[in-house]
Design a protein around this motif. Structure first.
Motif, PDB file in Angstrom:
ATOM      1  N   CYS A 193       0.841  -1.194   0.000  1.00 11.69           N
ATOM      2  CA  CYS A 193       0.000   0.000   0.000  1.00 11.69           C
ATOM      3  C   CYS A 193       0.879   1.247   0.000  1.00 11.69           C
ATOM      4  O   CYS A 193       1.836   1.338   0.772  1.00 11.69           O
ATOM      5  N   CYS A 210       0.503   3.951   1.376  1.00  8.20           N
ATOM      6  CA  CYS A 210       0.516   4.683   2.644  1.00  8.20           C
ATOM      7  C   CYS A 210       1.634   4.243   3.577  1.00  8.20           C
ATOM      8  O   CYS A 210       1.887   4.883   4.601  1.00  8.20           O
ATOM      9  N   CYS A 231      -5.109  -2.991   2.901  1.00  9.20           N
ATOM     10  CA  CYS A 231      -4.904  -1.731   3.616  1.00  9.20           C
ATOM     11  C   CYS A 231      -5.911  -0.716   3.073  1.00  9.20           C
ATOM     12  O   CYS A 231      -7.114  -0.926   3.152  1.00  9.20           O
ATOM     13  N   CYS A 232      -5.457   0.379   2.522  1.00  8.07           N
ATOM     14  CA  CYS A 232      -6.378   1.411   2.037  1.00  8.07           C
ATOM     15  C   CYS A 232      -7.298   0.884   0.924  1.00  8.07           C
ATOM     16  O   CYS A 232      -8.391   1.422   0.737  1.00  8.07           O
ATOM     17  N   THR A 273      -3.377   7.642  -0.196  1.00  4.55           N
ATOM     18  CA  THR A 273      -3.210   6.560  -1.171  1.00  4.55           C
ATOM     19  C   THR A 273      -4.006   6.853  -2.435  1.00  4.55           C
ATOM     20  O   THR A 273      -3.542   6.582  -3.550  1.00  4.55           O
TER      21      THR A 273
HETATM   22 ZN   LIG Z   1      -2.735   1.964   3.204  1.00  4.76          ZN
END
Ligand SMILES: [Zn+2]
Length: 160
Positions: free
Chosen positions: A11, A13, A22-23, A50
């Motif tokens: 990800c 981020c 994740c995101c 993201t």
């Molecule tokens: Zn993320």
């Protein structure tokens, strides 16, 4: 036989999880049925970073890239408080516009922003490069508000 799926990218981020775990979870929920599910202000902030990172890296002239641009712009607008939300045109770059390619995120402080709070702040530094390749460094203390269980970005103070 499964279709050829590329290995999951980490990800953007920087939490160390694959994007879909994740995101990507919050992006996918929104794309599926409009639900905004990020449980904390920090989760929302990371998912918005993201989205900007994927927007900056997408090639809008390819079908995949165009779909990514549409989905990320929709996510960013949906997670913006109504009073500060930009128009789609303000978020959609025309071909040839300089886009910042974000490469790294560091969350340095949070206040509130939990599942039982109604406001929160997230301070972060984002690193990237502009169209000319020059380094970009953005530090912002962002303010978030939770209404009806949904976190949204309100505004922020940029520093440095
Ligand atoms: Zn993320």
């Amino acid at each position: 036989m499964a279709s050829a799926q590329p290995a999951a990218e980490p990800c953007p981020c920087g939490r160390g999880l694959p994007y879909p775990e994740c995101c990507g979870r919050w992006h996918a929920r929104h794309a599926a049925d409009g639900t905004l599910a990020a449980p904390t202000a920090e989760d929302l902030m990371r998912s918005r970073y993201t989205a900007f990172a994927r927007l900056g890296a997408a090639d809008p002239t390819s079908d995949d890239g165009a779909r990514t641009v549409t989905a990320m712009v929709a996510y960013l607008r949906a997670t913006w408080a109504a009073e500060t939300r930009p128009s789609p045109a303000d978020l959609t770059l025309s071909p040839g516009d300089p886009a910042i390619r974000f490469t790294r995120l560091a969350v340095t402080d949070t206040t509130g922003g939990g599942p039982f709070d109604s406001v929160g702040t997230v301070t972060f530094t984002a690193l990237g490069r502009d169209a000319s390749g020059a380094r970009v460094r953005l530090t912002e203390r962002s303010r978030f508000r939770r209404e009806d269980g949904v976190w949204r970005y309100v505004d922020g103070d940029v520093a440095g």
